[in-house]
Design an enzyme around this catalytic site. Structure first.
Site, PDB file in Angstrom:
ATOM      1  N   ASP A  76       0.831  -1.150   0.143  1.00 50.47           N
ATOM      2  CA  ASP A  76       0.080   0.066   0.026  1.00 50.47           C
ATOM      3  C   ASP A  76       0.842   1.326  -0.033  1.00 50.47           C
ATOM      4  O   ASP A  76       0.427   2.359  -0.512  1.00 50.47           O
ATOM      5  CB  ASP A  76      -1.045   0.079   1.101  1.00 50.47           C
ATOM      6  CG  ASP A  76      -2.045  -1.060   0.911  1.00 50.47           C
ATOM      7  OD1 ASP A  76      -2.347  -1.490   0.022  1.00 50.47           O
ATOM      8  OD2 ASP A  76      -2.768  -1.186   1.987  1.00 50.47           O
ATOM      9  N   ALA A 192      -6.084   1.638   7.641  1.00 49.29           N
ATOM     10  CA  ALA A 192      -4.723   1.855   7.762  1.00 49.29           C
ATOM     11  C   ALA A 192      -4.452   2.320   9.259  1.00 49.29           C
ATOM     12  O   ALA A 192      -4.883   1.666  10.083  1.00 49.29           O
ATOM     13  CB  ALA A 192      -4.146   2.979   6.925  1.00 49.29           C
ATOM     14  N   SER A 194      -5.778   4.525  11.067  1.00 45.98           N
ATOM     15  CA  SER A 194      -7.033   4.891  12.007  1.00 45.98           C
ATOM     16  C   SER A 194      -7.477   3.676  12.406  1.00 45.98           C
ATOM     17  O   SER A 194      -8.122   3.721  13.547  1.00 45.98           O
ATOM     18  CB  SER A 194      -8.036   5.354  10.546  1.00 45.98           C
ATOM     19  OG  SER A 194      -9.282   5.711  11.178  1.00 45.98           O
TER      20      SER A 194
END
EC number: 2.7.1.23
Length: 290
Positions: A76, A192, A194
């Site tokens: 990512d 992610a 969060s």
């Protein structure tokens, strides 16, 4: 496999930063594309790190002007870097997962060529992902600006004490909080940092922004989701050592009195998914749901 007619005439390949081990996969993908009569360009750093010669080499900032599809091999983080670099160009991205979770990379390295064959045959969907636009204001002057596909994070640095933040949304006072920091996340970013901080998972099609405190001193200070049209104003009330990060990358050090202004960006990122892609299937697989 016979050559097929594809909507993509020139494809750029971008590899994971500082990972020369993917050389064979990049060369295999380049060879496959050339057999389909598709021109190939290799991102400059990728070519250098993997010692790749014999192909057109371009800087990442120039990819959008010369290619009509970018294939990103990595995790990512690689996808986030490529997405921000190509913001000014309407070029879709497709990811081959060479990282760990790979929430943004649909194709596995094992089925890469099979998946690309289907995509080149037109078996794909394009999804628009929202971005955040953030400005840093010091002494009532905008001193820096940037974009984030995942999140904008204001947090303390090193072993410094808790920082105190004032949060305003659409010019309405929300609260002051003492914490390790605050995450402002797009729906894409909710899987992610969060998520690690206890934030909600938002479907990427949802028109919303998540605001997630990092280790707040007051435990009742919980994550909230707001409309994506909202404008968020974060004021550094008290800090000894703080900074703002865009998608996990240090953007600027902050001092007391500085402000971080965050809102939805006008620009979007186009992600290309193979037909049959399901966000819920991806969550179930990556998060090991039953």
């Amino acid at each position: 496999m016979p050559a097929m007619k594809s909507a993509f005439q020139k494809v750029a390949l971008v590899g994971k930063y500082m990972n020369p081990e993917m050389r064979e996969q990049i060369l295999a993908l380049a060879g496959f594309l050339l057999k389909q009569n598709i021109k190939v360009v290799i991102e400059e750093s990728t070519a250098a790190q993997s010692d790749i010669l014999g192909h057109e080499i371009v800087h990442i900032d120039a990819i959008g002007a010369c290619a009509d599809l970018a294939i990103v091999l990595g995790g990512d983080g690689t996808m986030l870097t490529a997405a921000r670099a190509l913001l000014d160009h309407d070029i879709p991205l497709v990811g081959v997962n060479r990282g760990r979770f790979g929430f943004l990379t649909d194709l596995s390295s094992e089925s890469m060529l099979e998946g690309m064959a289907k995509i080149l045959a037109g078996e794909y969907n394009i999804e628009q992902r929202m971005l955040l636009s953030a400005s840093i204001q010091c002494d009532n002057e905008i001193v820096s600006h940037g974009y984030a596909l995942n999140d904008v994070v204001v947090n303390k640095m090193g072993m410094s004490r808790l920082i105190e933040l004032e949060v305003n949304i659409d010019e309405q006072f929300v609260h002051r909080q003492r914490s390790d920091g605050l995450i402002i996340s797009t729906p894409t970013g909710t899987t992610a940092y969060s998520l690690s901080a206890g934030g909600p998972i938002l479907h990427p099609a949802l028109d919303a922004i998540a605001i997630v405190p990092i280790c707040p001193h007051t435990l009742s200070n919980r994550p909230i989701a707001i409309n994506a049209s909202s404008k968020i104003d974060i004021v550094l009330v008290h800090t000894e050592d703080a900074a703002v990060h865009f998608d996990g990358q240090l953007h600027k050090a902050l001092k007391q009195g500085d402000r971080v202004l965050v809102q939805r960006a006008e620009k979007t990122v186009s992600l290309l998914h193979p037909l049959g892609h399901s966000h819920y299937d991806m969550l179930r697989e990556k998060l090991h749901w039953g």
